[in-house]
Motif scaffolding. Structure first.
Motif, PDB file in Angstrom:
ATOM      1  N   ASP A  19      12.909   1.349   2.745  1.00 53.76           N
ATOM      2  CA  ASP A  19      11.995  -0.290   2.881  1.00 53.76           C
ATOM      3  C   ASP A  19      12.947  -0.603   4.366  1.00 53.76           C
ATOM      4  O   ASP A  19      13.182  -1.988   3.820  1.00 53.76           O
ATOM      5  N   ASP A  54       9.815   3.423   4.751  1.00 52.02           N
ATOM      6  CA  ASP A  54       8.837   2.684   5.531  1.00 52.02           C
ATOM      7  C   ASP A  54      10.341   2.382   6.282  1.00 52.02           C
ATOM      8  O   ASP A  54      11.190   1.799   6.105  1.00 52.02           O
ATOM      9  N   ASN A 110       3.672   4.000   3.816  1.00 49.23           N
ATOM     10  CA  ASN A 110       2.792   2.921   5.190  1.00 49.23           C
ATOM     11  C   ASN A 110       2.721   3.130   6.637  1.00 49.23           C
ATOM     12  O   ASN A 110       2.273   3.080   7.801  1.00 49.23           O
ATOM     13  N   HIS A 111       4.134   2.404   7.131  1.00 52.42           N
ATOM     14  CA  HIS A 111       4.583   2.018   8.023  1.00 52.42           C
ATOM     15  C   HIS A 111       4.891   2.856   9.182  1.00 52.42           C
ATOM     16  O   HIS A 111       5.062   2.709  10.473  1.00 52.42           O
ATOM     17  N   PHE A 114       1.425   5.407  -2.790  1.00 51.93           N
ATOM     18  CA  PHE A 114       0.912   5.175  -2.701  1.00 51.93           C
ATOM     19  C   PHE A 114      -1.635   5.653  -1.981  1.00 51.93           C
ATOM     20  O   PHE A 114      -0.637   5.404  -0.852  1.00 51.93           O
ATOM     21  N   HIS A 156       7.262   6.778  -2.042  1.00 52.27           N
ATOM     22  CA  HIS A 156       6.270   5.655  -1.131  1.00 52.27           C
ATOM     23  C   HIS A 156       5.203   4.684  -2.010  1.00 52.27           C
ATOM     24  O   HIS A 156       3.974   4.777  -1.649  1.00 52.27           O
ATOM     25  N   HIS A 203       8.001   0.240  -1.523  1.00 55.46           N
ATOM     26  CA  HIS A 203       6.756  -0.658  -1.036  1.00 55.46           C
ATOM     27  C   HIS A 203       6.562  -2.199  -0.979  1.00 55.46           C
ATOM     28  O   HIS A 203       6.426  -2.512  -0.612  1.00 55.46           O
TER      29      HIS A 203
END
Ligand SMILES: O=c1ccn([C@@H]2O[C@H](COP(=O)(O)O)[C@@H](O)[C@H]2O)c(=O)[nH]1
Ligand SMILES: [Zn+2]
Ligand SMILES: [Zn+2]
Length: 581
Positions: free
Chosen positions: A28, A74, A108-109, A173, A216, A248
């Motif tokens: 992250d 991320d 996810n980013h 996730f 993640h 995350h």
């Protein structure tokens, strides 16, 4: 970067204990490779980190030990360095890729915006070759085929020193907000798929000394996906160490899954480097150490036994720091928009008691109210009612990413506080008694994680039970504020001993409310990212009056042609230019 980056703190540092195999973890990072300009505690940059990794590797090798480096995703969204290019991440990825990782994956980013996924897939994936893996995320390539978002779904390799055989997997996730090129198979499903089970079967018959899961997803015990995965992995590898690395939820954490399985998570935003050592992998009692290293030169020098920065810095590290300065100049990151009179805190000040230092209250009272309706596209319906109605502007607090510090407020700070380029939508003429219910309904509901699904997570659940436990750190008065982590191994994980930061509950959504008379109908304006959630709350608020709900939803439209020009970060800049000169 100013030359004052070397912080001289008085605190005693806890030492790292090097084992047979050692890991450094980042997760992250969200593009914070310039380091934290306003916080000396986290003031090292990516060049310093590169020097640290090289020096630490030398030290491990001298002790006949391995060092592996992992990143859990991320890397975009949250810093001007990453978000001021189009697509975002052009320069920040270039800097990030200066460091060799042994296993790296997506968060996810990397998956919200199509152009960002394309950049990642076409530059970062080839850069890392077999080291970039993803077991449950796929990318739709230009031939129309779904392929792993990475070189493969796994990596099998042998370490340099001890010659351990490592079988690495990687999971995201259950993320539902990806762009049209992305397909995520939830862990609950993949563990039932024949192909995945065959892969486990195949490697359970090969020499494996360590299974490493670089994912993640949070490592806390209450994150059920890890438990589901672990049960399956244990069936195939009953007596092998299974080491998880997670991310995350942006916290420091370490959990014990069983006597030969552990999980480490190393914070966020280049505040933390996670350290883990494991020894005696073939025994029942594994020797281990975990530390959360504060991202500053004092920590980096201490753990590599250097007493001067000149001795510590490597040529490569210095080159990367110089490149960061050049990019920062090119992007004009220090262009100032004003001087903030004091600091505003996201979780460090109490929103509920109207603390003047609350960043969220500041946004409600002064920033959201700056938004102007503006119709530019010909095909857009004009917002007819806005002139006479009351107005609420509503955002998810997840869109505000970091504290705002006293002093210079510049182009970089704008993206640090709120980077997302979401668009504004409006529900018009909502009866006032219905409108006032929306925020409380959303704040009683689940935490807003994704645009596409009504999600399942309670904000407090982002902390493991151990994180939530009362932290009784010693001698709190003489220490500086900083991270104080309580995990499955106790409270001695942070390399620097700090006094705990105040931490207040953060609501799910905040809103401004501009009205002349509280009985007037309301235009509810909100980020498109939370559209499904707002409509869900509206439905609850309308109760049995379905006709009302449907007529309001029918008129849902864009509020302006907002793009970047009017996002929350831009509104903040507008405020600074007007009020902080
Ligand atoms: O367009 C967006 C995208 C994301 N968010 C917020 O970000 C978090 C997820 O961030 P992590 O770093 O993966 O935890 C998501 O829950 C949203 O709150 C957003 O507001 N707008
Ligand atoms: Zn993140
Ligand atoms: Zn994430």
């Amino acid at each position: 970067q100013p030359k004052t980056r070397f912080p001289h703190f008085d605190e005693t540092l806890r030492d790292l204990s090097i084992g047979d195999i050692n890991f450094l973890q980042t997760t992250d990072t969200h593009g914070w490779y310039l380091g934290h300009i306003n916080q000396r505690q986290y003031s090292a940059d990516w060049g310093d980190f590169i020097s640290f990794v090289d020096r630490f590797r030398e030290q491990c090798h001298e002790q006949d030990s391995d060092l592996l480096l992992v990143d859990c995703g991320d890397r975009h969204d949250g810093n001007g360095l990453s978000d001021l290019t189009s697509p975002n991440g052009v320069y920040s990825s270039e800097v990030f890729m200066e460091l060799d990782f042994d296993v790296i994956t997506v968060g996810n980013h990397e998956l919200y915006v199509k152009e960002v996924s394309e950049l990642e897939y076409n530059t970062v994936v080839p850069r890392y070759g077999e080291k970039f893996i993803s077991t449950n995320v796929e990318y739709l390539n230009d031939n129309g085929e779904y392929v792993p978002f990475g070189n493969s779904t796994y990596r099998y390799f042998t370490t340099d020193v001890k010659k351990y055989n490592v079988f690495a997997l990687s999971f995201l996730f259950d993320f539902t907000g990806g762009n049209e090129r992305i397909r995520v198979t939830p862990i609950a499903e993949i563990v039932k798929q024949k192909q995945f089970l065959e892969l486990l079967e195949e490697f359970s018959n090969k020499p494996v000394d360590l299974v490493a899961v670089v994912g993640h997803l949070p490592v806390s015990h209450d994150w059920l996906e890890t438990e589901v995965l672990h049960q399956v992995l244990r069936r195939y590898f009953p007596n092998i160490v299974i080491q998880y690395f997670g991310g995350h939820s942006h916290i420091r954490d370490f959990t014990i899954l069983d006597n030969k399985s552990f999980a480490l998570q190393s914070g966020r935003y280049c505040e933390t480097v996670g350290f883990l050592s494991l020894s005696q992998l073939d025994q029942d009692n594994i020797d281990l150490d975990r530390k959360y290293i504060d991202f500053n030169l004092q920590s980096f020098l201490h753990h590599t036994n250097y007493s001067t920065v000149d001795g510590f810095n490597t040529k490569h590290g210095l080159q990367v720091s110089q490149r960061l300065t050049d990019i920062s100049n090119e992007l004009n990151l220090s262009e100032t928009f004003g001087v903030a009179p004091h600091s505003y805190f996201l979780a460090g000040a109490d929103y509920n008691s109207n603390d003047p230092n609350s960043l969220l209250r500041f946004f409600e009272n002064h920033i959201l109210t700056q938004l102007e309706p503006k119709i530019c596209h010909e095909n857009m319906d004009p917002v007819v009612s806005s002139q006479n109605n009351s107005r609420m502007v509503l955002i998810n607090t997840g869109s505000i990413r970091y504290d705002l510090y006293k002093g210079d407020f510049n182009r970089n700070s704008q993206f640090i506080v709120s980077p997302f380029k979401n668009k504004w939508k409006v529900l018009q003429n909502v009866p006032a008694d219905v409108a006032v219910q929306i925020q409380p309904i959303l704040n009683r509901g689940p935490y807003i994680m994704s645009a596409n699904s009504a999600n399942q997570l309670d904000t407090s659940q982002l902390l493991s039970p151990y994180q939530r436990a009362v932290n009784s750190q010693m001698n709190a008065n003489r220490l500086r504020y900083g991270q104080t982590t309580v995990d499955d191994l106790g409270n001695d994980g942070d390399d620097t001993i700090h006094k705990p930061l105040p931490k207040f509950q953060v609501p799910n959504v905040i809103r401004s409310y501009e009205y002349v008379d509280k009985l007037q109908p309301v235009d509810i304006v909100f980020y498109d990212f939370i559209e499904r959630h707002v409509l869900w709350a509206l439905q609850q608020a309308c109760g049995d009056d379905r006709l009302l709900y449907h007529s309001l939803v029918q008129q849902l439209t864009f509020y302006n042609d907002c793009e970047l020009e009017f996002n929350v970060g831009e509104l903040l800049k507008k405020y600074a230019l007007k009020n902080w000169q």
